[in-house]
Design a protein around this motif. Sequence first.
Motif, PDB file in Angstrom:
ATOM      1  N   ASP A  35       0.824  -0.906  -0.187  1.00 12.70           N
ATOM      2  CA  ASP A  35       0.038  -0.182  -0.236  1.00 12.70           C
ATOM      3  C   ASP A  35       1.089   1.625   0.017  1.00 12.70           C
ATOM      4  O   ASP A  35       1.682   1.380   0.827  1.00 12.70           O
ATOM      5  CB  ASP A  35      -1.373   0.138   1.125  1.00 12.70           C
ATOM      6  CG  ASP A  35      -2.132   0.887   1.170  1.00 12.70           C
ATOM      7  OD1 ASP A  35      -2.376   1.805   0.304  1.00 12.70           O
ATOM      8  OD2 ASP A  35      -3.052   1.131   2.087  1.00 12.70           O
ATOM      9  N   ALA A  36       0.524   2.172  -0.956  1.00 12.70           N
ATOM     10  CA  ALA A  36       1.719   3.424  -1.102  1.00 12.70           C
ATOM     11  C   ALA A  36       1.315   4.455  -0.320  1.00 12.70           C
ATOM     12  O   ALA A  36       1.933   5.433   0.411  1.00 12.70           O
ATOM     13  CB  ALA A  36       0.969   4.200  -2.200  1.00 12.70           C
ATOM     14  N   ARG A  37      -0.051   4.159   0.438  1.00 11.45           N
ATOM     15  CA  ARG A  37      -0.462   5.471   1.546  1.00 11.45           C
ATOM     16  C   ARG A  37      -0.188   5.251   2.870  1.00 11.45           C
ATOM     17  O   ARG A  37       0.288   3.807   3.183  1.00 11.45           O
ATOM     18  CB  ARG A  37      -2.013   5.006   1.585  1.00 11.45           C
ATOM     19  CG  ARG A  37      -3.097   5.520   0.558  1.00 11.45           C
ATOM     20  CD  ARG A  37      -4.260   5.299   0.894  1.00 11.45           C
ATOM     21  NE  ARG A  37      -4.530   4.216   1.148  1.00 11.45           N
ATOM     22  CZ  ARG A  37      -5.842   3.285   1.074  1.00 11.45           C
ATOM     23  NH1 ARG A  37      -6.815   3.873   1.040  1.00 11.45           N
ATOM     24  NH2 ARG A  37      -6.022   1.694   1.285  1.00 11.45           N
ATOM     25  N   PRO A  38       0.869   6.043   3.675  1.00  6.24           N
ATOM     26  CA  PRO A  38       1.209   5.634   4.882  1.00  6.24           C
ATOM     27  C   PRO A  38       0.851   5.376   5.729  1.00  6.24           C
ATOM     28  O   PRO A  38      -0.833   5.848   5.549  1.00  6.24           O
ATOM     29  CB  PRO A  38       1.823   6.943   5.117  1.00  6.24           C
ATOM     30  CG  PRO A  38       1.923   8.320   4.139  1.00  6.24           C
ATOM     31  CD  PRO A  38       0.951   7.398   3.139  1.00  6.24           C
ATOM     32  N   SER A  53       0.335  14.636  -0.815  1.00  3.18           N
ATOM     33  CA  SER A  53       0.333  13.197   0.554  1.00  3.18           C
ATOM     34  C   SER A  53      -1.295  13.333   1.029  1.00  3.18           C
ATOM     35  O   SER A  53      -1.482  12.737   1.709  1.00  3.18           O
ATOM     36  CB  SER A  53       1.567  13.852   1.919  1.00  3.18           C
ATOM     37  OG  SER A  53       2.675  13.971   1.175  1.00  3.18           O
ATOM     38  N   VAL A  91      -4.317  12.410  -2.150  1.00  2.00           N
ATOM     39  CA  VAL A  91      -4.157  11.288  -3.112  1.00  2.00           C
ATOM     40  C   VAL A  91      -3.111   9.661  -1.952  1.00  2.00           C
ATOM     41  O   VAL A  91      -4.053   9.110  -1.735  1.00  2.00           O
ATOM     42  CB  VAL A  91      -3.064  11.069  -4.218  1.00  2.00           C
ATOM     43  CG1 VAL A  91      -2.983   9.877  -4.599  1.00  2.00           C
ATOM     44  CG2 VAL A  91      -3.302  12.699  -4.418  1.00  2.00           C
ATOM     45  N   PHE A  92      -2.584  10.583  -0.897  1.00  2.74           N
ATOM     46  CA  PHE A  92      -2.199   9.578   0.572  1.00  2.74           C
ATOM     47  C   PHE A  92      -2.770   9.417   1.631  1.00  2.74           C
ATOM     48  O   PHE A  92      -2.208   8.468   2.126  1.00  2.74           O
ATOM     49  CB  PHE A  92      -0.964   9.208   0.135  1.00  2.74           C
ATOM     50  CG  PHE A  92      -0.275   8.963  -1.158  1.00  2.74           C
ATOM     51  CD1 PHE A  92      -0.253   7.739  -1.747  1.00  2.74           C
ATOM     52  CD2 PHE A  92       0.453  10.443  -1.804  1.00  2.74           C
ATOM     53  CE1 PHE A  92       0.555   7.576  -3.168  1.00  2.74           C
ATOM     54  CE2 PHE A  92       0.380   9.807  -3.241  1.00  2.74           C
ATOM     55  CZ  PHE A  92       0.601   8.306  -3.465  1.00  2.74           C
ATOM     56  N   SER A 125       4.665  18.356  -2.694  1.00  6.10           N
ATOM     57  CA  SER A 125       4.787  17.362  -2.267  1.00  6.10           C
ATOM     58  C   SER A 125       2.401  17.374  -1.084  1.00  6.10           C
ATOM     59  O   SER A 125       2.275  15.917  -0.950  1.00  6.10           O
ATOM     60  CB  SER A 125       5.698  16.736  -2.073  1.00  6.10           C
ATOM     61  OG  SER A 125       6.646  17.033  -2.748  1.00  6.10           O
ATOM     62  N   HIS A 165       5.804   9.559   4.557  1.00  9.11           N
ATOM     63  CA  HIS A 165       6.152   9.855   3.947  1.00  9.11           C
ATOM     64  C   HIS A 165       7.564  10.781   4.257  1.00  9.11           C
ATOM     65  O   HIS A 165       6.773  11.698   5.483  1.00  9.11           O
ATOM     66  CB  HIS A 165       5.492  11.267   2.568  1.00  9.11           C
ATOM     67  CG  HIS A 165       4.379  10.588   1.661  1.00  9.11           C
ATOM     68  ND1 HIS A 165       2.843  11.542   1.686  1.00  9.11           N
ATOM     69  CD2 HIS A 165       4.189   9.562   1.064  1.00  9.11           C
ATOM     70  CE1 HIS A 165       2.580  10.552   0.692  1.00  9.11           C
ATOM     71  NE2 HIS A 165       3.218   9.301   0.167  1.00  9.11           N
ATOM     72  N   ARG A 194      -0.234   8.133   8.342  1.00  8.65           N
ATOM     73  CA  ARG A 194      -0.981   9.108   8.095  1.00  8.65           C
ATOM     74  C   ARG A 194      -0.346  10.391   7.890  1.00  8.65           C
ATOM     75  O   ARG A 194      -0.690  11.102   8.082  1.00  8.65           O
ATOM     76  CB  ARG A 194      -2.680   9.162   8.245  1.00  8.65           C
ATOM     77  CG  ARG A 194      -3.183   8.185   7.767  1.00  8.65           C
ATOM     78  CD  ARG A 194      -5.126   7.758   8.780  1.00  8.65           C
ATOM     79  NE  ARG A 194      -5.523   9.069   7.948  1.00  8.65           N
ATOM     80  CZ  ARG A 194      -6.861   8.720   7.433  1.00  8.65           C
ATOM     81  NH1 ARG A 194      -6.834   7.726   7.086  1.00  8.65           N
ATOM     82  NH2 ARG A 194      -7.406   9.809   7.010  1.00  8.65           N
TER      83      ARG A 194
END
Length: 164
Positions: free
Chosen positions: A23-26, A74, A77-78, A70, A54, A29
């Motif tokens: 999963d690219a989502r931190p 974050s 999108v993430f 960026s 991130h 969060r």
Amino acid sequence: MEQVTRLVDANKGYAAARASVADARPGRRLAVVTCMDARIDVFAALGLHLGEAHVIRNGGGRVTDDVLRSLALSCHVFGVDTVVVMQHTKCGLAGVTDAELRERTGADLGFFPIDDHTAALRDDIEVLAGTPFLDSLKVIAGFVYDVESGEIDDVVRWEGPTGR
Ligand SMILES: [Zn+2]
């Protein structure tokens, strides 16, 4: 060029043994904005693991336009809702002026020098909190990392309006 070869060689061992995160989502969060200083191991210093945050780095760990770019990603999108801005002691951007840095580098740029860590962190957090496209942020904090002791000074904390 030997430097580059060392990197390529080192990767051979890494690829086989690495931890992999799908999963690219931190996972926490979280986004950490910090200095490029070679002495800061961001993940170790903050107890973070691969996939959890991130990390956005530049000279000084200052909130520049590119950091905002960026963070827009974050947040929207993430799924990031918490930002930590972490400056550090013995920073090359502390105690110098833009004029000195322009002279030294030959680059006619704004370098975001740091006069006082607390003031600079407050300024940067004010920018983050006041940026309309970052209004989904719930928590912003400002730390100063001591490169000698490894300890963090928890300098500024900001919390968005409840229910936001
Ligand atoms: Zn620095």
